[in-house]
Motif scaffolding. Structure first.
Motif, mmCIF file in Angstrom:
data_model
loop_
_atom_site.group_PDB
_atom_site.id
_atom_site.type_symbol
_atom_site.label_atom_id
_atom_site.label_comp_id
_atom_site.label_asym_id
_atom_site.label_seq_id
_atom_site.Cartn_x
_atom_site.Cartn_y
_atom_site.Cartn_z
ATOM 1 N N TRP B 77 -0.939 -0.511 3.659
ATOM 2 C CA TRP B 77 -0.067 -0.324 2.500
ATOM 3 C C TRP B 77 0.129 1.155 2.176
ATOM 4 O O TRP B 77 1.136 1.542 1.608
ATOM 5 N N ASP B 78 -0.862 1.947 2.517
ATOM 6 C CA ASP B 78 -0.815 3.365 2.133
ATOM 7 C C ASP B 78 -0.468 4.300 3.276
ATOM 8 O O ASP B 78 -0.454 5.508 3.107
ATOM 9 N N TYR B 105 7.192 -3.901 0.715
ATOM 10 C CA TYR B 105 6.354 -2.882 0.066
ATOM 11 C C TYR B 105 6.700 -2.731 -1.410
ATOM 12 O O TYR B 105 7.810 -2.293 -1.741
ATOM 13 N N ARG B 147 8.606 4.469 1.269
ATOM 14 C CA ARG B 147 7.472 3.637 0.854
ATOM 15 C C ARG B 147 6.464 4.456 0.065
ATOM 16 O O ARG B 147 5.494 3.922 -0.448
#
Lengths: 130, 298
Positions: B77-78, B105, B147
């Motif tokens: 996710w990061d 995301y 993102r």
């Protein structure tokens, strides 16, 4: 974002020195007067597109020279001196004169010959301006 | 103490014809690391290990506090990743890809994506199979940047870009680290890009890290001293000298620990120094590789 400084890839000097020189010039001509707040290190790095560590080094060296001060948590500022611009310009002139004196000695000129030459160069420059 | 965005400790991976050996790598948060090496040096393998795409045989990998590959799902996710061989759906448009990313995301930044579209001069309606190489790279970068990942990993992001596109990409990367919690690791064999925007530089060759330092230290330590010597000068056994070339009375030595002492020692050995030159990162890189290959040879 428009860039405050212009870095040259073909300039042989390291990037941190180019950053230092251009800040010094901004201070000398009075664009950044005494007490003026400098951009943050990250903001300047992003606008010039050089690494953060390069700008950090330039700021550190300028701080060591006493041209800027960094206050923890508040940012960096041009040293609080109303005459800092003219002072810098004077220093630069002095630097040029030192070079001239060195050359004159290499050529075996004495002081009065050098002064004559300075008078002559000045007169030529004044004539050109007219 | 600053937190580490990436930490690799004694990481190894064995293939039949290639071995990654004892890779130690540390990237602090808020910094940009340039990862430089010849083709086949192990850059992509190292990057894929830290992303959890390949599992290491030995050693420990931690990315944004996640242990890899164990926590790779959480870490993803990061992390934003862009590489040359990444696939997009050829039939679909960039806009379709942007919507897909936005649906996956939660941190997808609509406004930032719109800005990037403009700055990269991309057309959202165009099918991906019709775009040029440069446009594809910029599209991939847009999809990763919007993102707002905390770690951006880029495998050869500027390879094959024209000078204008290259400048746009570098400018966008620098904007990312305006936020001091975001970090970038990018591999490249273009030392000019690396020299310009990296805080830290790591050289890799033949599956080994041969040097990892902050950029200013790197550039400060290396110098080429040109000299003139009649007869007797030899640099053999002089500490701090990496390389010597000589032809007749003229020559040059290269040092990686430049200081007044080194200059004195070269003078004492009988050489008159005529110039001291800084070296480009490319020259430093080549000298490092040459030296490390000499040392590795039995």
């Amino acid at each position: 974002m428009h860039s405050e400084l212009v870095i040259s890839q073909s300039d042989g000097r390291p990037m941190y020195q180019q950053v230092m020189d251009q800040i010094r010039q901004k201070i000398a001509v009075g664009d950044w007067p005494g007490g003026h707040e400098l951009p943050s290190i990250r903001a300047l790095a992003a606008s010039v597109k050089v690494s953060v560590i390069t700008v950090k080094r330039a700021y550190m060296e300028l701080e060591r020279e006493g041209l800027i001060v960094t206050r923890q948590g508040r940012g960096s500022f041009v040293a609080d001196d109303a005459n800092i611009g003219p002072k810098l310009q004077r220093e630069e002139l002095q630097h040029h004169l030192e070079e001239a004196v060195k050359r004159a000695r290499l050529l075996g000129m004495d002081l009065s010959e050098l002064l004559d030459l300075v008078r002559w160069v000045r007169a030529q420059a004044l004539k050109d301006e007219r | 103490m600053t937190a580490l965005a990436v930490k690799l400790a004694a990481v190894g991976k064995d293939y039949r014809h290639f071995h990654l050996r004892d890779i130690d790598l540390e990237l602090e948060e808020g910094r940009v690391m340039g990862f430089v090496g010849p083709n086949g040096a192990g850059k992509s393998t190292t990057i894929r290990i830290l992303l959890g795409l390949i599992h290491q045989d030995r050693g420990h990998v931690s990315v944004l506090g996640h242990s890899m590959p164990r926590d790779q799902v959480a870490a993803k996710w990061d992390i934003g990743f862009v590489s040359e061989d990444m696939r997009l759906y050829g039939q679909a448009t960039l806009e379709w890809h942007m919507k897909l990313m936005a649906s996956i995301y939660p941190k997808w930044d609509e406004d930032y994506a719109a800005q990037l579209l403009k700055r990269f001069e991309l057309r959202p309606q165009q099918a991906m199979r019709r775009v040029s190489h440069g446009e594809r790279t910029k599209a991939l970068l847009l999809l990763a940047l919007a993102r707002r990942p905390r770690l951006l990993v880029l495998d050869e992001p500027t390879t094959g870009l024209d000078p204008v596109a290259r400048r746009d990409v570098l400018a966008e990367l620098m904007d990312v680290i305006l936020d001091e919690r975001r970090s970038i690791l990018f591999s490249s064999h273009n030392t000019l890009d690396v020299e310009q925007i990296s805080d830290q530089i790591t050289f890799i060759d033949k599956g080994r890290i041969i040097r990892s330092l902050d950029k200013e230290t790197f550039l400060d330590r290396w110098r080429r001293l040109r000299f003139e010597a009649r007869g007797g000068f030899s640099s053999d056994g002089l500490p701090g000298i990496v390389e010597t070339v000589r032809s007749g009375q003229l020559g040059a030595v290269v040092t990686d620990v430049y200081s007044d002492d080194v200059v004195e020692r070269v003078k004492l050995a009988g050489a008159e120094i005529t110039a001291i030159e800084r070296m480009t990162l490319e020259e430093i890189f080549v000298a490092n590789v040459v030296r490390s290959r000499k040392e590795v040879r039995p």
